[in-house]
Design an enzyme around this catalytic site. Structure first.
Site, mmCIF file in Angstrom:
data_model
loop_
_atom_site.group_PDB
_atom_site.id
_atom_site.type_symbol
_atom_site.label_atom_id
_atom_site.label_comp_id
_atom_site.label_asym_id
_atom_site.label_seq_id
_atom_site.Cartn_x
_atom_site.Cartn_y
_atom_site.Cartn_z
ATOM 1 C CG ASP A 52 -56.953 20.444 36.118
ATOM 2 O OD1 ASP A 52 -55.714 20.354 36.668
ATOM 3 O OD2 ASP A 52 -56.945 20.148 34.819
ATOM 4 N NE ARG A 106 -49.585 21.042 37.643
ATOM 5 C CZ ARG A 106 -49.949 19.767 37.271
ATOM 6 N NH1 ARG A 106 -51.364 19.712 37.304
ATOM 7 N NH2 ARG A 106 -49.411 18.894 37.151
ATOM 8 C CG HIS A 116 -56.994 9.747 32.463
ATOM 9 N ND1 HIS A 116 -57.039 10.709 31.997
ATOM 10 C CD2 HIS A 116 -55.589 9.954 32.903
ATOM 11 C CE1 HIS A 116 -56.197 11.440 32.021
ATOM 12 N NE2 HIS A 116 -55.445 10.983 32.607
HETATM 13 N N1 URA Z 1 -52.608 15.199 32.904
HETATM 14 C C1 URA Z 1 -53.569 15.722 33.598
HETATM 15 O O1 URA Z 1 -54.518 15.758 33.439
HETATM 16 N N2 URA Z 1 -53.053 16.486 34.693
HETATM 17 C C2 URA Z 1 -51.584 16.346 35.058
HETATM 18 O O2 URA Z 1 -51.288 17.290 36.118
HETATM 19 C C3 URA Z 1 -50.933 15.973 34.127
HETATM 20 C C4 URA Z 1 -51.182 15.224 33.117
#
Ligand code: URA
Length: 409
Positions: free
Chosen positions: A160, A167, A81
C-alpha cells in the site's frame, strides 16, 4: 504470464484470476512490474472498477506483502478510522475516552498530504511526542496504560505504501475499490478485529457525496465480513470544518478543550458518536449504554486523565503547547449571518500559512493555522473578528471567499 496482457484485461473489463492479481502485485513488489505499468493498471481500475472477488484477492496480496500484527488483546481491540477532513481531531479525543473505559487502544495513524495534517502530524506538534515506536514499545505501553497511537511499523502493508505514493501522483486516488483495499488492508494488518469508520463526505473530504461514502462503506463492510471483522460506520458532512481549529497544535489544544468539557457543538457530538460506537462494539452493549459511559468519562475527567497519561508516557510535553507565531485577526467586511464556512477554502488558506504539505519532504510549521471565532449561522458585525491566523509568513492568504455572509434585509 504477460504483464501487458493483464493490464489490457482490466482495460477491457475482463475479470482477472487470483493468479493474475497475485502475479502482478508481487511483480510490482519485486521490481518486475515497473511504475509506468502499475500506473496504467491503476488507471484502468479507476476507470473500470474491480469485482468483489478481485477486491478480496487484492486485499489478500496487500496483507501478504507485510506482517499482520497480533496482540494478546487482539480480540478485544477496537480501532477507528476517519476518511479524513478539515479540522478532524477526533482520534485525539476518542482514543483516550475508549481507553479510559478499560478497552485497549492500539492505533496506527498516518501523516497528512495535501490540504490537512494527519493525526501523526498533530501528535508530533506536541514537543517530545514519539511517533515511531517499536513493536516491543507498543506492546509494553498498551500493557502498562492501555493506549498507544503511533506511526505504522515498516512492515504494515508495504504494497500500500508503494501504490499509494504512485496513486497520489497519477490521479488514481479516487477509486472506490482501491480506497477500500488500501484502508481495509492497513486496518486488518494493525491487529484489531472491530472497527468504527468515520466516513467524511463533502467539499472538505476526498469523497464528495454521501452516496460515494455509502458505496465505499458497503465495500469495506464486505471486506470486513470476509476477514471475520466487525464494523460500524458514521457519516459526517465535511463541507464546513470540524470545530474551530485548523492546524496541528491548534487542533491538539482544541481536543484538550473537548476532553476538559470546555467545548460543546458538532466536534464534541462527533467524538461522542464515534466513541460510543467503539465502546458498544468492544463491550457488546447497546449504543445508548455505551453513550452514557462515554459522556461520563468526559464529565468526570477520566478521559482527560487518560489523555495526559498517554501523551506523557509517549514522551510528549503538555506544558509546551504555546503558539509562538504572530496572531493576526481577520475581520468581517460586512454585517450579516454566516451561511457557510467553506472547508476546502479554509484548509487551502491554512496550508498557505504552513499547516500542511504536498510532499513528505516539506516541513510543516506545527504552530501555524487558523482559529475560527465564528461558526455557521452565527451573526457577525462588520469589523468583528471572524478568525485568527497564526503564521510566521509575511504574505497572508485572503479569507474573504471562505465565509459566505448574507446581509439581513
Ligand atoms: N486513505 C487511505 O488510507 N487510502 C486511500 O486509498 C485513500 C485514503
Amino acid at each position: 504470464m504477460m504483464i501487458v496482457e493483464i493490464i489490457e484485461k482490466v482495460r477491457q473489463k475482463e475479470q482477472l484470476t487470483n493468479e493474475e492479481i497475485t502475479f502482478f502485485l508481487n511483480g510490482y513488489l519485486d521490481g518486475t512490474v515497473k511504475d509506468y505499468q502499475m500506473s496504467a493498471f491503476l488507471m484502468a481500475i479507476c476507470c473500470n472498477g474491480l469485482t468483489e472477488s478481485e477486491v478480496f484477492q487484492f486485499v489478500e496480496c496487500y496483507l501478504q506483502s507485510g506482517k499482520q500484527l497480533v496482540f494478546p488483546q487482539s480480540d478485544c481491540l477496537v480501532d477507528k478510522h476517519s476518511t479524513g477532513g478539515v479540522g478532524d481531531k477526533v482520534t485525539l479525543v476518542v482514543a483516550p475516552i475508549v481507553a479510559s473505559l478499560g478497552i485497549p487502544v492500539i492505533k496506527m495513524s498516518g501523516r497528512g498530504l495535501g490540504l490537512t495534517g494527519g493525526t501523526i502530524d498533530k501528535l508530533e506538534s506536541i514537543p517530545g511526542y514519539r511517533v515511531n515506536l517499536s513493536m516491543e514499545e507498543i506492546r509494553n505501553q498498551v500493557e502498562k496504560i492501555g493506549i498507544v497511537v503511533t506511526s505504522p511499523t515498516e512492515d504494515i502493508v508495504p504494497l500500500d505504501k508503494r501504490t499509494y505514493a504512485l496513486r497520489d501522483v497519477t490521479g488514481t486516488v479516487s477509486s472506490i475499490p482501491l480506497i477500500a483495499i488500501s484502508i481495509m488492508s492497513k486496518k486488518i494488518a494493525g491487529g484489531a478485529k472491530k472497527f468504527v469508520f468515520d466516513m467524511k463526505y463533502g467539499e472538505g473530504a476526498f469523497l464528495k457525496t454521501r452516496q460515494e461514502a455509502e458505496q465505499l462503506a458497503a465495500l469495506m463492510g464486505k471486506i470486513a465480513l470476509f476477514y471475520h471483522c466487525k464494523v460500524d460506520f458514521i457519516y459526517s458532512d465535511m463541507s464546513s470544518p470540524l470545530g474551530n481549529a485548523i492546524g496541528n497544535r491548534l487542533e491538539v489544544l482544541e481536543a484538550i478543550d473537548v476532553l476538559q468539557g470546555k467545548v460543546k457543538g458538532k466536534l464534541r457530538k462527533t467524538c461522542i458518536e464515534v466513541a460510543s460506537k467503539m465502546v458498544a462494539l468492544a463491550l457488546k452493549i447497546p449504543l445508548e449504554k455505551a453513550q452514557e459511559k462515554v459522556i461520563k468519562t468526559l464529565e468526570d475527567g477520566s478521559a482527560y486523565q487518560k489523555f495526559t497519561t498517554w501523551i506523557t508516557t509517549q514522551g510528549g510535553d503538555l506544558t509546551s503547547l504555546s503558539i509562538p507565531c504572530p496572531k493576526i485577526p481577520y475581520v468581517a467586511k460586512k454585517s450579516g449571518k454566516i451561511q457557510k464556512i467553506h472547508a476546502r477554502k479554509i484548509a487551502f488558506c491554512a496550508k498557505q500559512l504552513g499547516a500542511s504539505r504536498d510532499s513528505l519532504e516539506e516541513q510543516i510549521n506545527y504552530a501555524s493555522g487558523i482559529y475560527l471565532c465564528k461558526q455557521e449561522q452565527d451573526e457577525v458585525q462588520q469589523g468583528e473578528v471572524l478568525a485568527y491566523l497564526y503564521t510566521d509568513k509575511k504574505e497572508l492568504p485572503q479569507l474573504d471567499a471562505c465565509f459566505e455572509i448574507v446581509q439581513e434585509k
